[in-house]
Design a protein around this motif. Sequence first.
Motif, mmCIF file in Angstrom:
data_model
loop_
_atom_site.group_PDB
_atom_site.id
_atom_site.type_symbol
_atom_site.label_atom_id
_atom_site.label_comp_id
_atom_site.label_asym_id
_atom_site.label_seq_id
_atom_site.Cartn_x
_atom_site.Cartn_y
_atom_site.Cartn_z
ATOM 1 N N LEU A 66 0.820 -1.211 0.000
ATOM 2 C CA LEU A 66 0.000 0.000 0.000
ATOM 3 C C LEU A 66 0.856 1.265 0.000
ATOM 4 C CD1 LEU A 66 -2.856 -0.982 2.479
ATOM 5 C CD2 LEU A 66 -3.023 -0.663 0.006
ATOM 6 N N LEU A 67 1.916 1.270 0.776
ATOM 7 C CA LEU A 67 2.804 2.429 0.801
ATOM 8 C C LEU A 67 3.484 2.622 -0.556
ATOM 9 C CD1 LEU A 67 4.022 4.699 2.472
ATOM 10 C CD2 LEU A 67 5.798 3.103 3.206
ATOM 11 N N ALA A 68 3.942 1.541 -1.159
ATOM 12 C CA ALA A 68 4.566 1.628 -2.480
ATOM 13 C C ALA A 68 3.564 2.094 -3.529
ATOM 14 C CB ALA A 68 5.157 0.272 -2.871
ATOM 15 N N ALA A 69 2.317 1.647 -3.431
ATOM 16 C CA ALA A 69 1.288 2.072 -4.384
ATOM 17 C C ALA A 69 0.998 3.563 -4.246
ATOM 18 C CB ALA A 69 0.007 1.266 -4.172
ATOM 19 N N GLU A 70 1.027 4.078 -3.031
ATOM 20 C CA GLU A 70 0.816 5.518 -2.849
ATOM 21 C C GLU A 70 1.929 6.322 -3.499
ATOM 22 O OE1 GLU A 70 -0.468 7.662 0.362
ATOM 23 O OE2 GLU A 70 -1.739 6.092 1.176
#
Length: 159
Positions: free
Chosen positions: A37-41
């Motif tokens: 999720l952090l990488a997708a943001e």
Amino acid sequence: MDGSPSETSKRRGHFRYRERVHASWWSWPLPLVAATLLAAEVHMGHPGLRAWLPYVVLIPLSLALPVLLSRLRILVTDEELVVGDARLPLRFVSEVEVIPRERKRRALGPELDPAAFLVHRPWAPTAVRIWLEDPEDPTPYWVISTRHPERLAAELNTE
């Protein structure tokens, strides 16, 4: 001699008890989901090469976290107890008490002596309390999380 478990067994006798306290299966998905999720943001905010860099860095790190948490080894040789990097000669073991699942929270909370040596893993439901008999050591006892407290206590009580 590098101090590895195989070297330890050669120097101090064979292993009477060996356990590796692995992280539970449920501790693996949470860091992986958080890293994704952090990488997708970051991916949504930065186009190009910078968009894929967080995936390359964060996902392997999130997989390494449970591996690092699973490094705890408990070994009992003929002469000593080895818990992680800590070593306790068996001649100082006075008494071993099994702490069942129901009492573990109390043993780690209100009953815990601040001078005690503690190795706690939340995914290991039980523990042992090892009372020491060493007048030069201010540590009254060790509390060690383990999945097999009866077997560990039996090996320590045979001394």
